[in-house]
Design an enzyme around this catalytic site. Structure first.
Site, short mmCIF file in Angstrom:
data_model
loop_
_atom_site.label_atom_id
_atom_site.label_comp_id
_atom_site.label_asym_id
_atom_site.label_seq_id
_atom_site.Cartn_x
_atom_site.Cartn_y
_atom_site.Cartn_z
N ASP A 1 50.85 -69.33 36.99
CA ASP A 1 50.49 -69.58 35.60
C ASP A 1 49.04 -69.14 35.43
O ASP A 1 48.30 -68.91 36.38
CB ASP A 1 50.72 -71.04 35.21
C1 BGC Z 1 51.11 -71.17 29.83
C2 BGC Z 1 52.24 -70.22 30.16
C3 BGC Z 1 52.04 -68.93 29.42
C4 BGC Z 1 50.69 -68.36 29.80
C5 BGC Z 1 50.39 -67.02 29.14
C6 BGC Z 1 49.77 -70.53 30.06
O1 BGC Z 1 48.75 -71.36 29.63
O2 BGC Z 1 51.24 -72.34 30.59
O3 BGC Z 1 53.46 -70.80 29.79
O4 BGC Z 1 53.08 -68.05 29.69
O5 BGC Z 1 49.68 -69.28 29.42
O6 BGC Z 1 50.14 -67.17 27.80
#
Ligand code: BGC
Length: 744
Positions: free
Chosen positions: A267
């Site tokens: 993530d």
């Molecule tokens: C989220 C993810 C997301 C990523 C990109 C993160 O903060 O937890 O679910 O895909 O950001 O935007």
């Protein structure tokens, strides 16, 4: 077979013996047919063999956030000399996460879960993937399946409810639909990322059995059935180790036990603390990464650029591990069809097709929670009769102009501007200032759609700020329709499950919604409440209203879909994918702690409906519940189990009402009493459409693993021996029938 596989093996050798193919030679040489997997493996190996160390490092980390030439969440530059294209990735929980491109805002994933329809989940993945590809993205970051352990979790709308099998089966189909368009699908957030408070630092403490039977199971099903190209590991820690640096989760379970052949992606920020730990635990790609590890991103450290190169050169990360990271990426690109046919940015979005799909998803996902006649009347308010209704008062929720959507990385930009101005722009909620607190409202007016359905009725609108005026008007009308809204977003949990007011959601609410509904219900002849929420809400007024329709965040055609259901042009067929409690005190934990970083899963297996069943607490609306404008009967229920424990359930479902409709027939199993399980679990279901008066013989096959428990001494699934009880019916609490069955 999924179309991706078909396309990959077309042109491959057909398996046959030379003799059988008509050759004159008697030699029995068998030509082995290459599979999509072996073709992908071969391509990946051939490419890997030609790559330099720098090229390998380039492929395993993102190049930062917000600086991609095509927008989206991240990117990895391609390697032209090897035919590896630029790799752009975008969020896609409910539509493509870019602005200004006319993408389609779909109903939220929680709505998709409420459809209980695997075919629809395939179409959902397919439709969003078409738009991803048209804009040049090779990968979509949809596919969230963290379970709704905590209904106040701010991201529940992005996920698929509280049951691991429902979420797992649906995300598998969504994945296959995504891959069918040659776009890599993602399962996220692996694992136990079930609240937003302290999301970078919280440590989910869970026992092995609970973890395997509940929280890992949607991923297990999704990985085994959907074969996603990408699994995103989560921000939080699990039993003391960061999920993205956790060898048990990433290597032992995901890759070795489940046979996952794609890549593990971190993530976006702060998911890692150590290059060697992450690499050796099984992480394959750091996102959002940075062009320079010494600079990091937004002041936060990054680990898979220069730091990884140094670690490989020093031998603290074996070269074989780096090769495996790259191999996994390349074989995914080959298997999904990206290498053959790289997506190109600059395509156009088929808005009409997107809107039609969004409308269908919304229509199929709304859940009619309650529909009762007023005292002294025999007719239920819904469906509204366009021919006879003379006056309708529509109240609140910005229903004159818009429908609500969820926030954070799952938000999808409106095509034509935000329909509702933010009341307090710049207000920030949550732990970080990544997102402000203004909800997005799509220009899809339920009021206009209602007016179009009932052209001869007087339809008036009150914005809800003046409860007395709204209630007075409601008293004079045939029916009052009150809209209740609850905004959710990444990075902020809800403080409670009440419909928000001006205190709990100052950016988006100007009045006390519960007080408004109570005031209207006290005076109206008939009150219908339409909810646009991302999770459960409490309903202190429920006994005083006639009808409640849960529309979730219904997407760009939500206003139309709501009116279609209210007037019966669409017969509601959604079922709750999570329990709605009467009060927060009925939940395992009464609040989410802001101070304790250890999130203890003390309720164990008793999560969601399992908790309510185990504690014999009556929920407001149970898991699986959802009414229709027709009625269904179940008869002739029979079960049998083969020697391996696979179950067959046969029954006849009949539409005994006056109009066509669809029923989600659900099968629950009570496991043997000494197995240590909550009273029942969902093991199978089928959504069946029936004309009025029609019946259908239904046969469901349920694999033994759905009836198994996780044996913590052998670390494997085990079918318990003893007597099983099966329940077949239209919800987890509305059992039409109960079949006691003696297992082996
Ligand atoms: C989220 C993810 C997301 C990523 C990109 C993160 O903060 O937890 O679910 O895909 O950001 O935007």
């Amino acid at each position: 077979m999924n179309p991706t596989l078909t396309s990959l093996i077309s042109g491959a050798l057909v398996a046959c013996t030379l003799t059988g193919c008509g050759g004159g030679d008697n030699t029995q040489t068998t030509v082995v047919q290459p599979t999509a997997d072996t073709v992908a493996d071969d391509k990946a190996s051939a490419l890997l063999a030609q790559m330099t160390l720098d090229e390998k490092i380039q492929l395993v980390h993102g190049n930062g956030f917000g600086n991609s030439p095509v927008g989206g969440a991240g990117w990895i530059p391609g390697i032209a000399r090897l035919g590896i294209p630029e790799l752009y990735t975008a969020d896609s929980a409910a539509g493509v996460g870019v602005t200004g491109k006319n993408v389609t805002p779909m109903p939220a994933p929680i709505a998709l879960a409420a459809s209980w329809d695997p075919k629809l989940a395939f179409e959902y993945g397919e439709t969003i993937a078409k738009e991803l590809r048209a804009l040049g993205f090779y990968e979509g970051l949809g596919g969230g399946v963290n379970l709704a352990r905590e209904p106040r979790n701010g991201r529940n709308f992005e996920y698929m409810g509280e049951d691991p099998v429902l979420a797992g089966e649906l995300v598998a189909q969504r994945t296959i639909g995504t891959h069918s368009q040659k776009v890599v699908a993602t399962l996220k957030h692996y694992a136990l990322n079930d609240q937003e408070v302290n999301r970078f630092t919280s440590n989910s403490e869970v026992d092995e059995r609970t973890m395997r039977e509940l929280y890992l199971l949607p991923f297990e099903i999704g990985v085994k059935q959907g074969e996603p190209g990408n699994v995103m590991c989560s921000y939080n820690l699990v039993n003391g180790l960061h999920a993205c640096q956790n060898p048990y989760l990433l290597t032992d379970v995901l890759k070795k036990e489940w046979g996952f052949k794609g890549k593990v992606q971190s993530d976006w920020f702060l998911a890692l603390t150590d290059t060697v730990q992450a690499a050796t635990a099984g992480l394959d790609e750091e996102q959002a990464g940075s062009p320079d590890d010494s600079a990091g991103i937004f002041g936060w450290p990054t680990f898979f650029n220069q730091k990884l190169k140094t670690a490989v050169q020093s031998g603290s990360v074996p070269l074989s591990r780096l090769n495996d990271m790259v191999f996994r990426k390349l074989r995914t690109l080959a298997r999904v069809g990206i290498l053959e046919s790289p997506p190109k940015a600059g395509g156009t979005i088929d808005q009409a097709a997107g809107s039609a799909a969004a409308l269908k998803f919304a229509q199929q996902s709304m859940v009619l929670l309650k529909n009762t006649a007023s005292t002294g009347s025999t007719s239920k308010p819904l469906p509204l009769n366009a021919g006879s209704v003379r006056s309708i008062v529509v109240i609140g929720g910005h229903a004159d102009v818009a429908v609500l959507s969820g926030g954070g990385s799952a938000s999808v930009a409106p095509r034509d501007g935000d329909a509702v101005p933010c009341l307090k722009p710049g207000t920030v909620v949550g732990n970080l200032n990544l997102f402000n607190a203004c909800a997005t409202w799509y220009k899809s007016s339920p009021l206009d759609a209602i007016r179009a359905k009932a052209p001869t009725a007087t339809v008036t609108y009150f914005d809800g700020n003046d409860a007395v005026a709204a209630a007075t008007a409601a008293a004079a009308a045939d029916v009052a329709i009150v809209f209740g809204t609850q905004w959710q977003t990444e990075d902020a949990d809800l403080s409670n499950l009440s419909l928000p007011d001006a205190v709990t959601d100052p950016a988006n609410q100007s009045y006390d919604q519960n007080a408004l509904i109570a005031a209207v219900a006290a005076k109206a002849k008939q009150t219908v409440v339409v909810l646009e929420t991302g999770t459960a809400v409490t309903m202190p007024w429920v006994g005083n209203v006639n009808s409640v329709l849960e529309a979730w965040y219904p997407g760009v055609k939500g206003g139309q879909a709501i009116a279609d259901v209210l007037f019966g042009d669409v017969n509601p067929s959604g079922k709750l994918p999570q329990t709605f409690p009467v009060r927060e005190a009925d939940l395992p934990q009464t609040a989410i702690s802001k101070t304790s970083l250890n999130v203890q899963y003390l309720e164990g297996l008793a999560m969601g409906y399992r908790w309510f069943d185990a504690r014999q607490i009556t929920p407001l609306f149970p898991f699986g519940h959802g009414l229709s404008y027709t009625d269904f009967s179940y008869s002739g229920i029979q079960t049998s189990m083969d020697a391996a424990g696979n179950l067959t359930v046969n029954f006849t479902l009949k539409n005994i009402g006056g109009r066509a409709g669809a029923e989600v027939a659900q099968v629950y199993a009570g496991l043997p009493s000494n197995s240590g399980e909550p009273p029942k679990r969902l093991v199978g279901w089928q959504k069946i459409s029936l004309a009025a008066g029609a019946s259908q013989a239904v046969s469901l096959t349920i694999k033994a693993e759905r009836l198994s428990v996780w044996d913590t001494s052998k670390h494997q699934w085990q079918l318990p021996s003893g007597s099983f009880t099966f329940y077949v019916g239209g919800s987890s609490r509305d059992n039409q029938s109960l079949v006691a069955f003696s297992g082996k």
